[in-house]
Structure formats: structure tokens, C-alpha cells
Design a protein around this motif. Structure first.
Motif, PDB file in Angstrom:
ATOM      1  N   ILE A   1     -11.416  -8.516   1.591  1.00 13.21           N
ATOM      2  CA  ILE A   1     -11.407  -8.144   3.006  1.00 13.21           C
ATOM      3  C   ILE A   1     -11.267  -6.627   3.099  1.00 13.21           C
ATOM      4  N   PRO A   2     -12.280  -5.933   3.582  1.00 14.25           N
ATOM      5  CA  PRO A   2     -12.214  -4.461   3.640  1.00 14.25           C
ATOM      6  C   PRO A   2     -11.104  -3.969   4.563  1.00 14.25           C
ATOM      7  N   LEU A   3     -10.514  -2.860   4.163  1.00 14.84           N
ATOM      8  CA  LEU A   3      -9.546  -2.148   4.999  1.00 14.84           C
ATOM      9  C   LEU A   3     -10.289  -1.054   5.749  1.00 14.84           C
ATOM     10  N   ARG A   4     -10.448  -1.215   7.047  1.00 15.91           N
ATOM     11  CA  ARG A   4     -11.139  -0.204   7.829  1.00 15.91           C
ATOM     12  C   ARG A   4     -10.284   1.049   7.969  1.00 15.91           C
ATOM     13  N   ALA A   5     -10.913   2.137   8.380  1.00 15.89           N
ATOM     14  CA  ALA A   5     -10.223   3.422   8.497  1.00 15.89           C
ATOM     15  C   ALA A   5      -9.044   3.359   9.459  1.00 15.89           C
ATOM     16  N   ASN A   6      -9.134   2.522  10.476  1.00 15.05           N
ATOM     17  CA  ASN A   6      -8.048   2.407  11.449  1.00 15.05           C
ATOM     18  C   ASN A   6      -6.989   1.393  11.031  1.00 15.05           C
ATOM     19  N   GLY A   7      -7.141   0.840   9.815  1.00 10.85           N
ATOM     20  CA  GLY A   7      -6.156  -0.099   9.302  1.00 10.85           C
ATOM     21  C   GLY A   7      -6.437  -1.549   9.603  1.00 10.85           C
ATOM     22  N   SER A   8      -7.459  -1.832  10.394  1.00  9.18           N
ATOM     23  CA  SER A   8      -7.783  -3.215  10.732  1.00  9.18           C
ATOM     24  C   SER A   8      -8.583  -3.865   9.605  1.00  9.18           C
ATOM     25  N   ALA A   9      -8.750  -5.162   9.705  1.00  6.20           N
ATOM     26  CA  ALA A   9      -9.459  -5.920   8.685  1.00  6.20           C
ATOM     27  C   ALA A   9     -10.944  -6.002   8.989  1.00  6.20           C
ATOM     28  N   GLY A  10     -11.752  -5.784   7.969  1.00  9.55           N
ATOM     29  CA  GLY A  10     -13.180  -6.001   8.083  1.00  9.55           C
ATOM     30  C   GLY A  10     -13.501  -7.469   7.857  1.00  9.55           C
ATOM     31  N   PRO A  11     -14.773  -7.807   7.792  1.00 13.29           N
ATOM     32  CA  PRO A  11     -15.167  -9.201   7.595  1.00 13.29           C
ATOM     33  C   PRO A  11     -14.844  -9.683   6.182  1.00 13.29           C
ATOM     34  N   ALA A  12     -14.261 -10.875   6.100  1.00 10.20           N
ATOM     35  CA  ALA A  12     -13.914 -11.454   4.808  1.00 10.20           C
ATOM     36  C   ALA A  12     -15.163 -11.918   4.080  1.00 10.20           C
ATOM     37  N   ARG A  13     -15.166 -11.728   2.763  1.00  9.25           N
ATOM     38  CA  ARG A  13     -16.304 -12.179   1.953  1.00  9.25           C
ATOM     39  C   ARG A  13     -15.772 -12.823   0.679  1.00  9.25           C
ATOM     40  N   ASP A  34       0.873  -1.171   0.000  1.00  5.18           N
ATOM     41  CA  ASP A  34       0.000   0.000   0.000  1.00  5.18           C
ATOM     42  C   ASP A  34       0.911   1.222   0.000  1.00  5.18           C
ATOM     43  N   GLN A  35       1.021   1.864  -1.151  1.00 10.92           N
ATOM     44  CA  GLN A  35       1.944   2.988  -1.286  1.00 10.92           C
ATOM     45  C   GLN A  35       1.562   4.156  -0.389  1.00 10.92           C
ATOM     46  N   SER A  36       0.261   4.352  -0.156  1.00 10.15           N
ATOM     47  CA  SER A  36      -0.184   5.517   0.606  1.00 10.15           C
ATOM     48  C   SER A  36       0.137   5.401   2.090  1.00 10.15           C
ATOM     49  N   THR A  37       0.044   4.204   2.635  1.00  2.47           N
ATOM     50  CA  THR A  37       0.313   4.014   4.062  1.00  2.47           C
ATOM     51  C   THR A  37       1.661   3.352   4.322  1.00  2.47           C
ATOM     52  N   ARG A  38       2.354   2.992   3.252  1.00  6.15           N
ATOM     53  CA  ARG A  38       3.638   2.306   3.351  1.00  6.15           C
ATOM     54  C   ARG A  38       3.521   1.052   4.208  1.00  6.15           C
ATOM     55  N   THR A  39       2.482   0.290   3.895  1.00  5.50           N
ATOM     56  CA  THR A  39       2.224  -0.957   4.603  1.00  5.50           C
ATOM     57  C   THR A  39       2.289  -2.118   3.620  1.00  5.50           C
ATOM     58  N   LEU A  40       2.925  -3.194   4.036  1.00  3.22           N
ATOM     59  CA  LEU A  40       3.004  -4.411   3.249  1.00  3.22           C
ATOM     60  C   LEU A  40       2.006  -5.432   3.790  1.00  3.22           C
ATOM     61  N   TYR A  41       1.293  -6.078   2.877  1.00  2.00           N
ATOM     62  CA  TYR A  41       0.364  -7.145   3.233  1.00  2.00           C
ATOM     63  C   TYR A  41       0.868  -8.443   2.630  1.00  2.00           C
ATOM     64  N   ILE A  42       0.887  -9.493   3.446  1.00  3.84           N
ATOM     65  CA  ILE A  42       1.489 -10.761   3.065  1.00  3.84           C
ATOM     66  C   ILE A  42       0.477 -11.880   3.188  1.00  3.84           C
ATOM     67  N   ALA A  43       0.226 -12.603   2.094  1.00  2.00           N
ATOM     68  CA  ALA A  43      -0.629 -13.781   2.138  1.00  2.00           C
ATOM     69  C   ALA A  43       0.213 -14.971   2.582  1.00  2.00           C
ATOM     70  N   ASP A  44      -0.166 -15.565   3.689  1.00  2.00           N
ATOM     71  CA  ASP A  44       0.517 -16.738   4.238  1.00  2.00           C
ATOM     72  C   ASP A  44      -0.315 -17.967   3.869  1.00  2.00           C
TER      73      ASP A  44
END
Length: 320
Positions: A223-235, A158-168
Motif C-alpha cells: 500500500i503506497p504511502l502518499r506524500a500527505n501521509g494517506s494510503a494509496g491503492p492496495a495491490r 516510521d522513524q522519519s515521521t514518528r508514525t506507528l502503523y498497526i495491522a488489525d
């Protein structure tokens, strides 16, 4: 095919990659929807383990590839010149405890705007498994360890937040800032879990959400990205995608092109979850592992892990 045979065959799918040649755009002649003008632009050497894994394209036309079995990251120029940028250290035990596979390998890769590459390394050992980075002209370094029991597979920045997400593929999504540190479990659940081999696999960001495939379940999950950066419910947004590996958005909303490696197909997935097979072995596919899109040009690296014939890079044109 037995479970053991399928497991062994798919293990070969996440091995090394080699050069990408002819990265110029495909001519737009005789365009028909959804994909046309498919052609193999590069053949790889199976005897040297040149089975391409993940790919990321830079704005200037250079491609960056994980040479998984060789434990390397390489730069591929638009003319096809290959330059190895980094070779990661081999684990002391040879990587025999790497989950599901039994050998060490480099996997997902992404690129920051400043040219820094981020990529994943799975070895089954605590000293090497995790997220690595490579600055232009620098040397590779691990910026975030992951458990030895994890199999970090897909990666998105995520370029805007400089966060990496990793699928395990063991059944989770991790997140960590690009500055590194301790990675945290961002999401877990049955939608990400494996069913005998590999769960969460390819991963991309789109429209305020993390999108991830599940190879064993044949699904795409949002999986939604909530405003606080946490994960929403997966669909689960798409099903029936047998052997789905990595994927890319076409640029038309949430339309997706996905690599179905175990059935040797590429599928176009519509926003409503329906899908159509758009490329097959007849087009030159040999076990596709990933998708990259630049404009209307689609790149499909194939690993030939089931066919054991012709690992290659295919290029096609995305119709209107």
C-alpha cells in the motif's frame, strides 16, 4: 483439519515467547543460496507456554520479544540472558472476548532509535486494547486506545515521521503518532479482510509503502504511502503463501523472507511475487511465527502451535 481445529491450533501460535540465545552471526562457511547453515540455537519450554511471537533486534545485538501469553515484554542479551521489562495488567474478564482468540496477548513490537519500545496489546476490552510504549528504565503505558473489537497484530514504526502503523487482523491498518492520541484508520479493504480467522497480520515499511500480510488469504499486500501521509491503492504482490504470519526484508530490494506458520515453512519471496520454500520442519522449524534479519543472519522463532513439540529459535545464513 476442521475450521474449528485450525482456529484453535492457530490461536496457540500467538502465545508467549522466551529467551533468545546465541544471537551472534552464523558462520559464513559452506554458503549456498538462498539460506544455509540452519540450526536451532535455543529450545523453549512448551509446558511454560514459551511460544515465541514477535521479535525486534537492536543495533547493539539485543533482541526484544513479546511474551504474548505472559503479557510481557522482555529483553534478550546477545549471550541469551533474559530480563522481563514489563508485565501488562490482566483484563478484569480474563480476556475471554479477545477477537478470534479468547485470551489476552501482547503482539507486534518495534523499537525507536532512542530505545523506546512500542508494542500491541489485545484484550477484547476497551480499557487495555491498543498501542503501548516503554521507555528505557520506565514503566509501560498505553499511548493510543484501539477498539475492543480490534486485534492489533503487526506493528511498524516510521522513524522519519514518528508514525506507528498497526495491522488489525479484523481487517484494517491503523496509524498513530508516537506521541500517542487517537488512532485513525489508515487503510481498509478486501485485501486486508479475514476469511474466517485472521486477516492483516505482519506489517513492515519499505520503499515508500506499507507492506502487510493476510494470513487467511495467503498474500502480501503493498500500500503506497502518499506524500500527505494517506494510503494509496492496495495491490496484492504475492499469493499462494499459505498461513503467512510475519516477515522481514532481506536487504536486497523488496525481497522478503516470510514465516508460513500453519504449514511449518519459511519462504523466500522474490520481487516478482514468486516464492520458494527455503526452510522446513527438517531444518528444525516448529510453526514459525516471525522473521528477523541482521546482515546475512536470519532469525526464525517457532511457536510449535501445531506440532506441540519443540518451540525454538532457528538461525540461518542468507546466501548471496
Amino acid at each position: 483439519m476442521s475450521t474449528k481445529s485450525a482456529r484453535q491450533a492457530l490461536a496457540a501460535a500467538v502465545l508467549a515467547a522466551s529467551s533468545l540465545v546465541a544471537l551472534g552471526a552464523t558462520p559464513a562457511s559452506a554458503v549456498t543460496a538462498p539460506l544455509c547453515a540452519a540450526r536451532v540455537v535455543q529450545h523453549f519450554d512448551l509446558g511454560k507456554g514459551q511460544t515465541p511471537e514477535s521479535i525486534v533486534l537492536s543495533p547493539g545485538g539485543t533482541a526484544y520479544v513479546a511474551f504474548a501469553k505472559a503479557r510481557q515484554i522482555a529483553e534478550i542479551s546477545p549471550t541469551g540472558a533474559v530480563r522481563v521489562l514489563a508485565t501488562l495488567p490482566a483484563p478484569a474478564d480474563g480476556g475471554v472476548n479477545t477477537p478470534a482468540l479468547g485470551f489476552p496477548l501482547t503482539l507486534g513490537i518495534d523499537r525507536a532509535a532512542d530505545g523506546t519500545l512500542y508494542f500491541l496489546y489485545a484484550t477484547g476490552t476497551a480499557d487495555l486494547t491498543g498501542v503501548w510504549s516503554l521507555r528505557p528504565g520506565g514503566t509501560p503505558r498505553r499511548i493510543a486506545p484501539l477498539p475492543a473489537t480490534s486485534l492489533p497484530n503487526g506493528l511498524a514504526l516510521d522513524q522519519s515521521t514518528r508514525t506507528l502503523y498497526i495491522a488489525d487482523s479484523a481487517g484494517a491498518i491503523w496509524s498513530v503518532p508516537t506521541t500517542g492520541g487517537t488512532a485513525g484508520v489508515w487503510s481498509t479493504g478486501r485485501e486486508l479482510a479475514p476469511n474466517g480467522f485472521l486477516g492483516a497480520n505482519g506489517l513492515k515499511l519499505r520503499g515508500g509503502a506499507v507492506w502487510v500480510t493476510n494470513l487467511d488469504q495467503g498474500t502480501i499486500v503493498r500500500i503506497p504511502l502518499r506524500a500527505n501521509g494517506s494510503a494509496g491503492p492496495a495491490r496484492t504482490v504475492a499469493t499462494g503463501l499459505t498461513g503467512i504470519d510475519d516477515f522481514a526484508f532481506t536487504g536486497r530490494g523488496t525481497e522478503i523472507i516470510a514465516a508460513l506458520d500453519t504449514v511449518n515453512q519459511v519462504a523466500l519471496v522474490k520481487p516478482d511475487g514468486s516464492h520458494t520454500v527455503v526452510l522446513t520442519e527438517a531444518d528444525g522449524l516448529q510453526g514459525p511465527t516471525a522473521i528477523a534479519v541482521r546482515g546475512r543472519t536470519v532469525y526464525v522463532p517457532s511457536a510449535a502451535y501445531l506440532t506441540a513439540k519443540d518451540p525454538n529459535l532457528l538461525q540461518a545464513h542468507l546466501g548471496r
